[in-house]
Design a protein around this motif. Sequence first.
Motif, short mmCIF file in Angstrom:
data_model
loop_
_atom_site.label_atom_id
_atom_site.label_comp_id
_atom_site.label_asym_id
_atom_site.label_seq_id
_atom_site.Cartn_x
_atom_site.Cartn_y
_atom_site.Cartn_z
N PHE C 153 4.79 -3.40 -5.42
CA PHE C 153 4.41 -4.82 -4.76
C PHE C 153 3.55 -5.84 -5.63
CE2 PHE C 153 2.65 -6.68 -0.72
CZ PHE C 153 3.20 -8.15 -0.89
N VAL C 154 3.84 -6.89 -5.77
CA VAL C 154 3.14 -7.90 -6.68
C VAL C 154 3.03 -9.09 -5.62
CG1 VAL C 154 2.54 -9.28 -8.58
CG2 VAL C 154 3.66 -6.84 -8.89
N PRO C 155 2.29 -9.29 -4.61
CA PRO C 155 2.32 -10.73 -3.63
C PRO C 155 2.35 -11.76 -4.25
CG PRO C 155 0.44 -9.01 -3.21
CD PRO C 155 0.89 -8.44 -4.36
N ALA C 156 1.52 -11.90 -5.40
CA ALA C 156 1.68 -13.37 -6.35
C ALA C 156 2.98 -13.68 -6.84
CB ALA C 156 0.41 -13.15 -7.31
N PHE C 157 3.80 -12.66 -7.27
CA PHE C 157 5.21 -12.71 -7.66
C PHE C 157 6.45 -12.95 -6.55
CE2 PHE C 157 3.95 -10.60 -12.10
CZ PHE C 157 3.06 -11.80 -12.27
N ARG C 158 5.98 -12.45 -5.23
CA ARG C 158 6.72 -12.31 -4.20
C ARG C 158 7.98 -11.32 -4.49
NH1 ARG C 158 3.06 -15.45 -3.69
NH2 ARG C 158 3.34 -17.62 -2.66
N VAL C 159 7.62 -10.14 -5.32
CA VAL C 159 8.58 -9.21 -5.52
C VAL C 159 8.26 -7.61 -5.02
CG1 VAL C 159 9.43 -10.08 -7.58
CG2 VAL C 159 7.38 -8.55 -7.76
#
Lengths: 554, 259, 330
Positions: C153-159
């Motif tokens: 999970f990478v919140p900044a990438f929304r993935v």
Amino acid sequence: MSVPVGNALHQDNYLTHGKGWKSWLFTLDHKRIGVMYLISILASFLLGGVFALLVRMELWTPQRTIMDANTYNQMFTLHGAAMIFLFIIPGIPAALGNFILPLMLGAKDVAFPRLNLLSYYLWVVGAVFALVSIITGAVDTGWTFYTPYSTTTNTSVISITFGVFILGFSSIFTGINFIVSIHKLRPPTMTWFKMPLFLWSLYGTALIQILATPVLGITLLLLLAERALGVGIFDPALGGDPVLFQHFFWFYSHPAVYIMILPAMGIISELVATFSHRHIFGYKFIAMSSIAIAVISFLVWGHHMFVSGQSNLANLIFSILTFLVAIPSAVKVFNWVATMYKGEVELATPMLYALAFLFLFGIGGLTGLFLGALATDVHLTDTYFVVAHFHYTMFGGTAIAFFGGLFYWWPKITGRMYREKWARMAAFLIFIGFNTAFLAQFIMGAQGMPRRYYNYLPEFAPYHKVSTIGAFVLAVGFVLAAATLLHSLYAGELAPANPWGAATLEWHTSSPPPHENFETQPVPGDPYDVDQWVYDAAAGGYVLAPAGASGGRA
Amino acid sequence: MHSGHAQVAHHFPSVRAQFEAGKLGMWIFLATEILLFGGLFCAYAVYRANHPEVFIYAHRYLDKVLGGINTAVLILSSFTMAWAVRAAQLSQSQRLVRLLAATIACGFVFLGIKYVEYEHKWKEGLLWGKRFKPTHQERVVEKDVPPPRPLTDVNPEERSTLPLPAPPPAGLARPEESTPVGGVVPKNVQIFFSVYFLMTGLHGLHVIAGMIVLTWMLWRARQGEFSAAYFTPVDLAGLYWHLVDLIWIYLFPLLYLIH
Amino acid sequence: MKSWLLGAERGFMLPVQASSVAPAVDALFKFIFWVSAFFFLLIVGLMLFFVVRFRRRPGYQKPTEAPSHNTFLEITWSVIPLVLVMIMGFWGFKVFLDLNTPPANAYEVQVTGQKWKWLFTYPNGHVDETLHVPVDQPVRLVMTSEDVIHSFFVPAFRVKRDVVPGRYTKLWFRATKVGTYPVFCAEYCGTGHSDMLTTVEVHEPGGFERWLEAASNLLNTLPPAEAGRRLYQTRGCAQCHSVDGTGGIGPTLKGLYGHPVVLRGGNRVTADENYIRESILEPMAKVVAGFDPVMPTYKGRLKDQEITALVAFLKTLASEDKGPAEQGRE
């Protein structure tokens, strides 16, 4: 037709009919079984609440506050398991439903009283198995028991899984009882569309209970076999598929959230109609939406697995069906609001809970839209956004409705009135505390805070602190509510037969009801024709208007 | 499921209403039983779709003859059970007792044959999941995953054109091994035996439960409780027994008669 | 890692947008947010209005003719939300397809999740515990798990995508902003779940290649003991083995080399080069007394040269007075 108007606390009633603990433990009276369920379920709620407060205390600081990571993992698992399997799922149907359903039908009991008692004891046995794991090494899997974690952790997964398996049978038997009771014990003059909406919702709930719970049963059996024997069904090293467990689990557990929310909606229908002193608006749409929810709820389980690698097509179908199930819920909300229009809204305690439900469930339902849409779900799933969403629906929805129903039927169950002022204060504190605790969680979830985290990045600390404070305000509210109810038991005023002016049949008998529910068989009419009841100051409650006079109508 | 006396329970308006309620309740319960097995049938479908070669290969180790005899035994027991219900309805209590006893006897024969089959599998090590240790030489399955390929024996200059696979995760079937060609033993044969033991085991438990219920019916029939006026329990027990038979009738071809 | 939330670009609810799909996801988020806000205010507003207008009070008579149903209204308030949610559903699907379909020319990195760390294997074989990617270039992650299910999970990438044992799952993104962003494990995986964090570093054009070159040639550019120290930090040894004498899941490495070790069962061995090598490649062969046999094998994951470097590093820890802290980083 004579309707008892008064209080029967000092006469022969179900509480005094039969003395000694044996007359309770071996009772076949649905009312006593309902009361035993109520006590057990409230004890579970207390237990789950204590776990919740411990979890919130630990999250006060980003690092260790009061416990280590393993203990924390056990605490949130036990909080979830106790709240879901011991409180929310059986809460409204088994406790309030058991008490109210035969009364609303004008019947003497449920169809199978022995089965009813059996399902209570199955609940007890299941609860013991589930909770014994606290002593023998509390589970740390999360209440979802995802494989392969649950097959490899060295905590007592077997005990709790077996407990939940037994709880499932308790739930199935309650469901069978309710369906057969509604089919076979309904008086001939009470047609399907003359049934109170609470019964419609219990019927929908029972349908889900009997159709979904067996799948949970087999899932848990497979998990038991996996752990105890190593069958490898979910073990990739033996050719199994760990994601299959999630499909099985959510095939039950998504419908299960409707087992939780449907009866709550039924209670809200009763509360809004009664305290608006007005016929419910859109009866057929509310009734049919319960059944629509029950049916569609079986087709949406895949929305829990949008990021687990399902095909695009499967994701699309599950997403669209998920949005579809939102519509019947929305229809209910609109109808409840419309019921207040041109009514005579009385802000008694149960109505405060109903209004709180509309507010909180509104937020819970609408935030579900973010999670139903695929692109936003990818970002939000498994974060605090989801935690906040399901607390708004399950707590703000189901638990609030449960307590609304408890305050609504309390005079009928105990024959006593509670202090209205204290009860309102408690409702207010619960509302404030709940929003403080969970609104902050939406924000940190959208910011990317994953759920089930023991340590967290310091940026999230302010939100966690607000949330913890809210949790304690909430707890104070519940302590006050509990004090109010306990106080009423020995110091409350005697309750009239119909303190609120509701028209459903449970108010046609004395408070508390006699052993066989009714002295004279009530005649079912329109369950929402509230105008035939008028307030009688001498009785301290509502009485049937004399024939010919048209009640409150001018 | 409800009061065991001929008279009507206090909360039912009539005997007939009580009988109908019992019947409806039983049908709903049977539906939940089917759904319970439904989960296993789903698991069967998933694994058969994922590993068809395993099912084709492994089902040959099941004894079709014994399975067939068991099917016949259960069909016979369904017949005696239906006849027993008829006898109860006609108040033929002697015949009812004999037919119930015959049905229970069929249950014992079924379990006996099942025991022979299980014991055979046990001796050959054809068990579930991690207990799968076939003793027969030609049935030994290559289970070891080869050690992961070293990741480092590539010149750094070639890195952008030569993405290396990550080490294969344990248990991931490699495609070249997934079809048995010329006697090659497929991987993950234990999955079939896991499914086999789960399905037949759960069914076996249901047979035992059914026999306990029928024994109770037999005891009550000997007390002369049942007659044309009151035969609901026999009827409901019969429905349950038929369901147990019906599930076997699906299990037999799905497990024994693959192809 | 600290500034991504408090940075100037953060919205009220969503973190900084650092990937090509983030603006599309956020646009949908905002659409749903405003539709929801409208309906919420409508419902609660009407509710409060009715409560005040029609409340029970002295002298109030409720209207006599109040409708109990209205089919036109029912259909209206069923159909309008239905249309709106279908828009959300198909819009969400459209963005999801972009999010889920990597371009053909994506740079591929292998990801392994295990309790409780991430390992990133670059195409040249270099393994690292943090993810480094070039800016404005599509990157495809091929992920699998060693043990239980994790979720990348990478919140900044929304993935976000689950990482499942026994199969490969895929995820792609194109980072649009140079910087360092947190990577979380989003699927509960046990004791260290919340510590299974790392970062993704987005390099400016050309920076990624330079980083990879330097990182891959550790053994050629650094003295063996220093290279061993880096390997100790980046290959997961540090998760369980301390270098300062404190306890952990595994025995401490301080003062290990050249000293006797008591094994399970009571045997004693001296920790020489061969013992250390064997313990890395065959961890179950000789388990130290008082510890569980939980260490995974590093066979095939560490080159001979790397093991030699690790041994050299352990030699520096052998004598108490020469701790690793003095060796100096960078």
